[in-house]
Design a protein around this motif. Sequence first.
Motif, PDB file in Angstrom:
ATOM      1  N   GLY C  66       0.817  -1.212   0.000  1.00 26.43           N
ATOM      2  CA  GLY C  66       0.000   0.000   0.000  1.00 26.43           C
ATOM      3  C   GLY C  66       0.847   1.257   0.000  1.00 26.43           C
ATOM      4  O   GLY C  66       0.551   2.224  -0.713  1.00 26.43           O
ATOM      5  N   SER C  67       1.915   1.219   0.786  1.00 22.80           N
ATOM      6  CA  SER C  67       2.758   2.407   0.891  1.00 22.80           C
ATOM      7  C   SER C  67       3.768   2.490  -0.257  1.00 22.80           C
ATOM      8  O   SER C  67       4.014   3.557  -0.816  1.00 22.80           O
ATOM      9  N   ARG C  68       4.338   1.350  -0.592  1.00 22.24           N
ATOM     10  CA  ARG C  68       5.411   1.316  -1.589  1.00 22.24           C
ATOM     11  C   ARG C  68       4.894   1.530  -3.005  1.00 22.24           C
ATOM     12  O   ARG C  68       5.534   2.178  -3.830  1.00 22.24           O
ATOM     13  N   VAL C  69       3.716   0.982  -3.291  1.00 19.93           N
ATOM     14  CA  VAL C  69       3.188   1.022  -4.655  1.00 19.93           C
ATOM     15  C   VAL C  69       1.876   1.799  -4.753  1.00 19.93           C
ATOM     16  O   VAL C  69       1.693   2.629  -5.637  1.00 19.93           O
ATOM     17  N   GLY C  70       0.951   1.501  -3.822  1.00 12.16           N
ATOM     18  CA  GLY C  70      -0.385   2.071  -3.939  1.00 12.16           C
ATOM     19  C   GLY C  70      -0.434   3.590  -3.808  1.00 12.16           C
ATOM     20  O   GLY C  70      -0.978   4.286  -4.677  1.00 12.16           O
ATOM     21  N   VAL C  71       0.132   4.108  -2.729  1.00  8.75           N
ATOM     22  CA  VAL C  71       0.044   5.554  -2.507  1.00  8.75           C
ATOM     23  C   VAL C  71       0.702   6.349  -3.634  1.00  8.75           C
ATOM     24  O   VAL C  71       0.097   7.317  -4.140  1.00  8.75           O
ATOM     25  N   PRO C  72       1.914   5.995  -4.079  1.00 10.79           N
ATOM     26  CA  PRO C  72       2.483   6.766  -5.201  1.00 10.79           C
ATOM     27  C   PRO C  72       1.590   6.775  -6.436  1.00 10.79           C
ATOM     28  O   PRO C  72       1.405   7.822  -7.071  1.00 10.79           O
ATOM     29  N   ARG C  73       1.018   5.613  -6.781  1.00 11.01           N
ATOM     30  CA  ARG C  73       0.117   5.591  -7.940  1.00 11.01           C
ATOM     31  C   ARG C  73      -1.066   6.524  -7.726  1.00 11.01           C
ATOM     32  O   ARG C  73      -1.478   7.266  -8.633  1.00 11.01           O
ATOM     33  N   ILE C  74      -1.642   6.469  -6.529  1.00 14.70           N
ATOM     34  CA  ILE C  74      -2.822   7.289  -6.239  1.00 14.70           C
ATOM     35  C   ILE C  74      -2.469   8.775  -6.274  1.00 14.70           C
ATOM     36  O   ILE C  74      -3.190   9.582  -6.875  1.00 14.70           O
ATOM     37  N   LEU C  75      -1.366   9.130  -5.648  1.00 17.84           N
ATOM     38  CA  LEU C  75      -0.975  10.552  -5.644  1.00 17.84           C
ATOM     39  C   LEU C  75      -0.730  11.057  -7.059  1.00 17.84           C
ATOM     40  O   LEU C  75      -1.111  12.185  -7.402  1.00 17.84           O
ATOM     41  N   ASN C  76      -0.134  10.237  -7.896  1.00 15.45           N
ATOM     42  CA  ASN C  76       0.082  10.645  -9.284  1.00 15.45           C
ATOM     43  C   ASN C  76      -1.234  10.864 -10.001  1.00 15.45           C
ATOM     44  O   ASN C  76      -1.402  11.841 -10.733  1.00 15.45           O
ATOM     45  N   THR C  77      -2.156   9.948  -9.807  1.00 15.90           N
ATOM     46  CA  THR C  77      -3.461  10.087 -10.452  1.00 15.90           C
ATOM     47  C   THR C  77      -4.182  11.336  -9.973  1.00 15.90           C
ATOM     48  O   THR C  77      -4.777  12.080 -10.766  1.00 15.90           O
ATOM     49  N   LEU C  78      -4.152  11.576  -8.671  1.00 16.48           N
ATOM     50  CA  LEU C  78      -4.833  12.763  -8.141  1.00 16.48           C
ATOM     51  C   LEU C  78      -4.186  14.035  -8.694  1.00 16.48           C
ATOM     52  O   LEU C  78      -4.876  14.966  -9.116  1.00 16.48           O
ATOM     53  N   PHE C 245     -21.236  12.566  -2.993  1.00 18.60           N
ATOM     54  CA  PHE C 245     -20.717  11.235  -3.306  1.00 18.60           C
ATOM     55  C   PHE C 245     -19.398  11.081  -2.568  1.00 18.60           C
ATOM     56  O   PHE C 245     -18.420  11.754  -2.870  1.00 18.60           O
ATOM     57  N   LEU C 246     -19.378  10.179  -1.578  1.00 19.82           N
ATOM     58  CA  LEU C 246     -18.178   9.971  -0.758  1.00 19.82           C
ATOM     59  C   LEU C 246     -17.714   8.539  -0.954  1.00 19.82           C
ATOM     60  O   LEU C 246     -18.497   7.593  -0.791  1.00 19.82           O
ATOM     61  N   LEU C 247     -16.454   8.371  -1.320  1.00 18.81           N
ATOM     62  CA  LEU C 247     -15.934   7.040  -1.639  1.00 18.81           C
ATOM     63  C   LEU C 247     -14.682   6.747  -0.814  1.00 18.81           C
ATOM     64  O   LEU C 247     -13.764   7.568  -0.764  1.00 18.81           O
ATOM     65  N   THR C 248     -14.667   5.556  -0.198  1.00 16.23           N
ATOM     66  CA  THR C 248     -13.498   5.118   0.564  1.00 16.23           C
ATOM     67  C   THR C 248     -12.707   4.085  -0.221  1.00 16.23           C
ATOM     68  O   THR C 248     -13.283   3.121  -0.725  1.00 16.23           O
ATOM     69  N   MET C 249     -11.419   4.307  -0.305  1.00 17.47           N
ATOM     70  CA  MET C 249     -10.540   3.311  -0.932  1.00 17.47           C
ATOM     71  C   MET C 249      -9.347   3.051  -0.026  1.00 17.47           C
ATOM     72  O   MET C 249      -9.140   3.763   0.955  1.00 17.47           O
ATOM     73  N   HIS C 250      -8.593   2.003  -0.353  1.00 17.44           N
ATOM     74  CA  HIS C 250      -7.394   1.647   0.400  1.00 17.44           C
ATOM     75  C   HIS C 250      -6.248   1.473  -0.590  1.00 17.44           C
ATOM     76  O   HIS C 250      -6.394   0.715  -1.558  1.00 17.44           O
ATOM     77  N   PRO C 251      -5.111   2.111  -0.333  1.00 16.05           N
ATOM     78  CA  PRO C 251      -3.999   2.006  -1.287  1.00 16.05           C
ATOM     79  C   PRO C 251      -3.564   0.560  -1.572  1.00 16.05           C
ATOM     80  O   PRO C 251      -3.185   0.256  -2.702  1.00 16.05           O
ATOM     81  N   HIS C 252      -3.662  -0.331  -0.580  1.00 15.38           N
ATOM     82  CA  HIS C 252      -3.242  -1.714  -0.847  1.00 15.38           C
ATOM     83  C   HIS C 252      -4.337  -2.508  -1.552  1.00 15.38           C
ATOM     84  O   HIS C 252      -4.147  -3.668  -1.881  1.00 15.38           O
ATOM     85  N   VAL C 253      -5.489  -1.877  -1.780  1.00 14.92           N
ATOM     86  CA  VAL C 253      -6.579  -2.567  -2.484  1.00 14.92           C
ATOM     87  C   VAL C 253      -6.731  -1.991  -3.896  1.00 14.92           C
ATOM     88  O   VAL C 253      -6.561  -2.687  -4.887  1.00 14.92           O
ATOM     89  N   ILE C 254      -7.075  -0.707  -3.948  1.00 14.47           N
ATOM     90  CA  ILE C 254      -7.340  -0.079  -5.250  1.00 14.47           C
ATOM     91  C   ILE C 254      -6.049   0.144  -6.021  1.00 14.47           C
ATOM     92  O   ILE C 254      -6.064   0.286  -7.256  1.00 14.47           O
ATOM     93  N   GLY C 255      -4.905   0.159  -5.292  1.00 17.07           N
ATOM     94  CA  GLY C 255      -3.647   0.542  -5.917  1.00 17.07           C
ATOM     95  C   GLY C 255      -3.042  -0.505  -6.839  1.00 17.07           C
ATOM     96  O   GLY C 255      -1.949  -0.300  -7.366  1.00 17.07           O
TER      97      GLY C 255
END
Lengths: 297, 297, 297, 297
Positions: C66-78, C245-255
């Motif tokens: 989640g931290s190593r892969v997921g969060v960077p991908r998410i931050l880039n997308t955002l 519209f409120l959506l919850t995701m997890h970096p180790h899941v959606i990432g």
Amino acid sequence: MEPWGWCEETWRQRVGKVRAGRSLKPASWKGGARCAVALSFDCDHETSELVLGGNSIGRLSAGEYGSRVGVPRILNTLKRNGISATFFIPAVSALLHEDEARRIVGDGHEIGIHGWIHEFNSILAHEVERELQCRAADTLERVSGQRPLGMRTPSWDFSQHTLQIAQELGLIYDSSLMADDDPYELLGDGVPTGIIELPVEWIRDDGVYFNMDLQSALRPQMSPMAVLDVFRREFDQAWGEGGLFLLTMHPHVIGHRSRMFILEELIAHITSRSDVWVATHGDVARYLKEMTATPTL
Amino acid sequence: MEPWGWCEETWRQRVGKVRAGRSLKPASWKGGARCAVALSFDCDHETSELVLGGNSIGRLSAGEYGSRVGVPRILNTLKRNGISATFFIPAVSALLHEDEARRIVGDGHEIGIHGWIHEFNSILAHEVERELQCRAADTLERVSGQRPLGMRTPSWDFSQHTLQIAQELGLIYDSSLMADDDPYELLGDGVPTGIIELPVEWIRDDGVYFNMDLQSALRPQMSPMAVLDVFRREFDQAWGEGGLFLLTMHPHVIGHRSRMFILEELIAHITSRSDVWVATHGDVARYLKEMTATPTL
Amino acid sequence: MEPWGWCEETWRQRVGKVRAGRSLKPASWKGGARCAVALSFDCDHETSELVLGGNSIGRLSAGEYGSRVGVPRILNTLKRNGISATFFIPAVSALLHEDEARRIVGDGHEIGIHGWIHEFNSILAHEVERELQCRAADTLERVSGQRPLGMRTPSWDFSQHTLQIAQELGLIYDSSLMADDDPYELLGDGVPTGIIELPVEWIRDDGVYFNMDLQSALRPQMSPMAVLDVFRREFDQAWGEGGLFLLTMHPHVIGHRSRMFILEELIAHITSRSDVWVATHGDVARYLKEMTATPTL
Amino acid sequence: MEPWGWCEETWRQRVGKVRAGRSLKPASWKGGARCAVALSFDCDHETSELVLGGNSIGRLSAGEYGSRVGVPRILNTLKRNGISATFFIPAVSALLHEDEARRIVGDGHEIGIHGWIHEFNSILAHEVERELQCRAADTLERVSGQRPLGMRTPSWDFSQHTLQIAQELGLIYDSSLMADDDPYELLGDGVPTGIIELPVEWIRDDGVYFNMDLQSALRPQMSPMAVLDVFRREFDQAWGEGGLFLLTMHPHVIGHRSRMFILEELIAHITSRSDVWVATHGDVARYLKEMTATPTL
């Protein structure tokens, strides 16, 4: 002792208790057909609740549905398509629905053993399992007039004694195990038994996708269209290989309004090919016995 | 003490036991390929039932299917496509199916360690885990003629000792952990170990979608088409990123008539691109070792 | 005493402990927008395993992903889409990944409280829950430089004391309860608290569809396309109603590679409309506080 | 004694306690309609959590959603389509939401018994079950002004006494059992009771596909489109057979933004046919009573 501490003899003995022998896949099927299809219906009805104690009137009613609604729909569909199938019936179910058992036989279908009251055969004492199995065979014969040639164990599993009991009963086939897609001869402790296995698979079972248990997380979890797709793929590849397509259904599962189309469309798909032999399990086993006449078979 | 009462040293120690070190994703893959693909097959066969006690003849037969039907289908598909893959084989499984192990090696594939009898390696005493792991490596070599270079733990998990055992055995890679999509070096208590992790993921495992356990609510719950879609998306994005696509399958799962098309179509999709390097896990690890020659690797 | 024996006062007291007060759905959203969108990411990472004891190195590695892969991908997308979101971070997770917390704040996102170590807040003693919650708020502030305005409880549940603790901490919003689609004011024992609830729902959570637990029957069970379809329907109807519209995701899941397209396509769909306000949870809460200035809010 | 050791009298008694009598499927439905549709909504709201102890504020809020959001949406949809339906309401739920109960009746819908506090009726002592059931009927009448004609048991199951209690209460129908798709008369110990069963089925229940329990593996596991497809197939076949299509929904389940389209599209599909009678459960039961006037009915 934990299994990782077992000596070689122990794990070899466990694996070797019952095993797949030579393949009985024939060069071609009856009448030169390319592929064989064997449809079966496990008529558990009320017995799947009775075997748990029979206290849930709601679940008993869901079982009654199988006999009251499911079986008539299935028999009509089979008749309309000129198809013979096999009905594995717990003896108590046959006693609760004697007319059903007779109508099934009267329509030209086969009846097979499916335990006394859908008991968990694989955990019973040897004598109890044998007595129930013999009583089940006699009961089915008395009610339906047809002596069973084969069996499907209620738990799709064997105890250490099930194979021997089947031999004592003179059965020519079993349909409970999964070592192949195509028929094979069962070995008991490495010795050919002459009993033909017509293999089942959870993949080819309607209950796997549709069963529901309020107390656990078990739910109908596959769309009917997706289930039809799985069954069709299994058949198509059986046809491609010239093998056997064997499908297990349950009247209280497949017999519902939103699911009968699976059986209908599958039959339409199967019978759209001219080179398919649709037969009862017993007919398939008898054909294989003829084709492979040897000392053991 | 509950984890919310732990001092900082405790949770830092637990997290730091085994951790992802530097990424080993190369600038490009062998021969300048943009993307690498490593397919693996875990040949558990009868051992997944043996490790539970081996009493279920039905489940043993479902395991036998993997060897009798699944592996031959898979080997044929791989040969037809000119693809080398890795087969992780519990030693007992190799002893039960010696010809299979030899045919796998003979076809040019890699064999990797997958425990002795598919034991839950992460709950074993240190000495027991080590002895089983060493015996497994020796057995695979003796049966197949090939000394394993890497391992996949049966439970896709490490005990506190697994990494040290892998080092003692001189393995160059592991394929059991999930901290990245692309290869990385494993750190033990913060120290680079020189062991390459080729990460697995439940997302890229066939059993996750198709396994069945009669006693629990576990059922095949995803349509084969949907599983193919997930695998394809994983590959497409690996290609997009120039990374590794690693997929785990099981012969008794993917080897069924209604599922082999997933592997077939996935291979067709992968090989439709000219810039993909399809290789064994060992070849991928060796390439990464060469590309990143440093004191620790 | 069984609940069917309770006196009226008992069940009224239980239901009334925390309840939805007046709706805070505004006539229009910031800048006259028709609809508001609040995306959140719960950065549990290793803490979901630590809170269970932290013995599984395999599950710790899946958290590290989640931290190593997921969060960077998410931050880039955002960043690529110019979107601000809210990251709810257990304090231990922030301490394990201090750079991540700072990068999140540096990118203009909000950080919210998500427990100390993802503890099951609803079963803790009052003092323990308060101490952990306060320490979590202070830790997030110290690490990231940003004082949290709101919280999401780790178990998406309240103990009998959670609401009072939130008030003591001076939080302006919570995002853990489900009594509405649109924001509302929380009542404690029937009294308006001034705390704004930004409601979550399991329907709008990625983990629900994709989580996996080897020991139970929990598996990824919905195809990514079907999940995207559910999220899109939730948004479309929020837009239709002029709601949130409120959506919850997890970096180790959606990432993961096969799932990031869900977030990408959802954002493309949302931003294809000009009348949508995409904001952090804190910004939504602050806007509602302004719009509905009253003694309690 | 294990069920496989029971004497015949035992299993016959268990099966015969409550059983399906003669079918009450009429030659045609009211006004000559070809098919009947009965929609019902079980307004459990907070009671499904209260009956478990009522400690989870999160789950209570999810129940509150049913009343705050779900019921208003449903009532609007029904009104817009000119459809009357049946709302089965636990008495405690009616007391918590008295306005809701009155609005339901005011809109022309039917109210039915659904236990006191959604208790597990099938495990209660006879006297407790009777007292709760009577109190529930009286409470619904007092709150809504409408005396219930029928019931749906909270657990969709009967104790050994439920049928007798329904007779004592003078109910004309039950809607909890599953022995048929079409209405039938209930037999108690083989004797016609005059009570009409309007059968439910898990297949025709929204909760089955969408319920979520964080502690178990229960998750929303079917896409909304697939659920609509199942419901539509059930209706289409009911229409084909000239039977009854009865559907159970829950405001806190179907009432969500991403699911209301299922109800909307289903109603559009149903009302696109001119020969369908959409009615409350009570109206269906009364019609069947008129059509089949006999000593027992």
